[in-house]
Motif scaffolding. Sequence first.
Motif, PDB file in Angstrom:
ATOM      1  N   ALA A  51       0.833  -1.206   0.000  1.00 45.22           N
ATOM      2  CA  ALA A  51       0.000   0.000   0.000  1.00 45.22           C
ATOM      3  C   ALA A  51       0.867   1.255   0.000  1.00 45.22           C
ATOM      4  O   ALA A  51       0.563   2.233  -0.704  1.00 45.22           O
ATOM      5  N   ASP A  52       1.959   1.249   0.759  1.00 44.47           N
ATOM      6  CA  ASP A  52       2.846   2.419   0.796  1.00 44.47           C
ATOM      7  C   ASP A  52       3.524   2.636  -0.553  1.00 44.47           C
ATOM      8  O   ASP A  52       3.697   3.787  -0.996  1.00 44.47           O
TER       9      ASP A  52
ATOM     10  N   TYR B 254       1.602   9.463  -5.341  1.00 49.89           N
ATOM     11  CA  TYR B 254       2.042  10.790  -4.857  1.00 49.89           C
ATOM     12  C   TYR B 254       3.045  11.410  -5.831  1.00 49.89           C
ATOM     13  O   TYR B 254       2.984  12.616  -6.145  1.00 49.89           O
TER      14      TYR B 254
ATOM     15  N   LYS C  48      -6.027   1.951   3.672  1.00 48.79           N
ATOM     16  CA  LYS C  48      -6.515   3.183   3.044  1.00 48.79           C
ATOM     17  C   LYS C  48      -5.303   4.028   2.641  1.00 48.79           C
ATOM     18  O   LYS C  48      -4.409   4.284   3.443  1.00 48.79           O
ATOM     19  N   LEU C  49      -5.257   4.423   1.346  1.00 49.32           N
ATOM     20  CA  LEU C  49      -4.146   5.226   0.866  1.00 49.32           C
ATOM     21  C   LEU C  49      -4.282   6.654   1.392  1.00 49.32           C
ATOM     22  O   LEU C  49      -5.379   7.209   1.477  1.00 49.32           O
ATOM     23  N   ARG C  50      -3.133   7.255   1.730  1.00 48.03           N
ATOM     24  CA  ARG C  50      -3.129   8.622   2.268  1.00 48.03           C
ATOM     25  C   ARG C  50      -3.246   9.664   1.169  1.00 48.03           C
ATOM     26  O   ARG C  50      -3.842  10.718   1.376  1.00 48.03           O
ATOM     27  N   ASN C  51      -2.680   9.391   0.005  1.00 55.12           N
ATOM     28  CA  ASN C  51      -2.580  10.407  -1.046  1.00 55.12           C
ATOM     29  C   ASN C  51      -3.519  10.164  -2.220  1.00 55.12           C
ATOM     30  O   ASN C  51      -3.385  10.818  -3.260  1.00 55.12           O
ATOM     31  N   ALA C  52      -4.425   9.198  -2.082  1.00 58.58           N
ATOM     32  CA  ALA C  52      -5.360   8.907  -3.166  1.00 58.58           C
ATOM     33  C   ALA C  52      -6.643   8.349  -2.562  1.00 58.58           C
ATOM     34  O   ALA C  52      -6.619   7.731  -1.487  1.00 58.58           O
TER      35      ALA C  52
ATOM     36  N   ASP D 190       0.953   4.087  -2.784  1.00 56.84           N
ATOM     37  CA  ASP D 190       0.648   5.454  -2.326  1.00 56.84           C
ATOM     38  C   ASP D 190       1.758   6.410  -2.737  1.00 56.84           C
ATOM     39  O   ASP D 190       1.505   7.532  -3.222  1.00 56.84           O
ATOM     40  N   ASN D 191       2.999   5.990  -2.578  1.00 61.11           N
ATOM     41  CA  ASN D 191       4.133   6.840  -2.961  1.00 61.11           C
ATOM     42  C   ASN D 191       4.176   7.052  -4.471  1.00 61.11           C
ATOM     43  O   ASN D 191       4.513   8.154  -4.941  1.00 61.11           O
TER      44      ASN D 191
ATOM     45  N   THR E 242      -8.767   2.386  -1.468  1.00 60.18           N
ATOM     46  CA  THR E 242      -8.500   1.431  -0.384  1.00 60.18           C
ATOM     47  C   THR E 242      -8.094   0.103  -1.018  1.00 60.18           C
ATOM     48  O   THR E 242      -8.743  -0.356  -1.962  1.00 60.18           O
TER      49      THR E 242
END
Length: 604
Positions: free
Chosen positions: A54-55, A62, A280-284, A58-59, A287
Amino acid sequence: MLKKVKFQSKMIFFHIVMVLFVSAALMGIFYRYVVDAITERTNDDFEVIATSVADRLDNHLYNMDKTALQIAANPNIVSVFQKVDQEPDSNFFIREPLIASEVIKLLNSYNFKKDGYARICLYNDDQDFVCTATTVTTATGTEAYFSGEEYAKIRDFFRQEDSFVCFVPPQNDVLNDTGLSEKMYFSVVRQIKDYSSNSLKCGYVEVQEFAERLDEMFYGIGKDINSVILTDEGEAVYRSFGSESGRTESRLEAMIQMASEGRLSDGDKSVPGRYVCSRKLRNAPFTILFEKPENVLMEPLAQFNRLMILGMLLILITAIVTEILIVRKLSKPLTELNRSIKMISLEHFRMDIAGYESSDELVQIKNAFNAVLSRMKESVEQQYAAETNELKSHLFALQSQMNPHFLYNILAIISMESQADGNEKVENICSRLCKMLRFTSSMEDGFCTMEREVENAVNYMELMKERYEDLFEYEVHMDQALSDVRIPKLMIQPVCENCFKHSFKNTEPVWKIRLLVYAEDGKWFIKVHDNGTGFAEAYLEEFGRMKENLTFKNVRESLEQISIGGLCIPNIYMRLMICYDRNFECRLYNDEEGAVVLLGGELE
């Protein structure tokens, strides 16, 4: 059932059962502890993997958004799009190739810093379009994109207030309509505008990435893990199946439905046989839902189970070996006592227990047992003498049991020959018959020399030759060194007579008998060979069963059951057994010519 089990086996069995019971209890406690530890660690590892994937996604999103934002806020890009002529029917960047070249050069500086993206597209609502790409982009594909619903969704999204970035889930690449590629892509879209004043919105920047990048991210999480990307509305926009895709798709559908309804959380086990983890993604606005069958998640536990079984086997083997050594040590005096008892025989009628003279109990048992054996020895010697005399009586009786059919035949020959005047055969026949009668009627001790036994057989075959003339032939080969060897009487003549009664019965003349007498390996041997039909397989099997079942103890009963018509081979076999115990030969077999009877006994 247990009464038939040996004492040592009982001791070993009960002690091993006790060891197994204690070991199983300890193993059960240890197993429960290890199972809980492995389960917790495996679940933690699964969640770490899910967080890592997920990270990474997410990165990556981002970075795509960061690139889109940098391009959208670039003053040169904003300036170009503010100056674009508004002509809906034609593409400004096609009409102005120099400006398009400068824009593409600027975009390349963003796109090829590292690996690069699939495309970086710049366009506006007037369908002015320019891009830099690592894949094909066609004019007809561009027209299809502006007339499609994906562009309409982006346009409508940014018309809403407080809408800054649009994340487009994986979809078909309509910009490439060559038919040579069916790759999908996902993208991040930003508006081209003056971000200092948040005004003058004049176009869009779309950074596109192939969906293959998602496959690469999810590929490393394990072949049995299934995953799905969901939007905030609960729509599945991407799926990655493990090795059991056919059987897990229905489970993923159920999980998607539960996630969309807010009924699914990390570690959820509401569906038996699977483990779920969501991030849950932080930047989008996405999930990621991960699912793995519980049996695969517990694969380390299966390896531990194999180690447990191996450990139990090692403990069992160690316990058995140790118990056997201990029991043998403790029961060695009893084993020695049993061995000494088994060694008792007529030649050694005494019990000796070596190495245990200091054991009072064993010494008392030995003395008492030897006293009993002393009394038994006297009784056995008396009984043995009686049995020996009885066996000799049976031996004499066997010698007198000749088949009278032979004498009837010879008398018939004499009668016929006597009717012919001047026939010289009569005297020869009578002479040989007289010798045979004298040989068989002389009881003596039941033995005779090999020379006399062969002579009696020759007399018989000469008489049969007088009867059959040229229809019968015989030959005798005897080692003269065996002439004085003493053997039981009537060994050869009954076998020769058996050839006429059975082997020659269904055989055309000329009939032949070959007699061999020789010595080998300290034994004398008599081999009678004929050219008849040979022994029937049924008779050989019956004779083999008789030899297996016959013992020195039941030979008397067998002798009493033999009738006059069945005296030949069984008679000879039992007499050899009486005289030589088991140190003799009596074999029947067939070869390429006919039947063979082999008899033998010790020379001493």
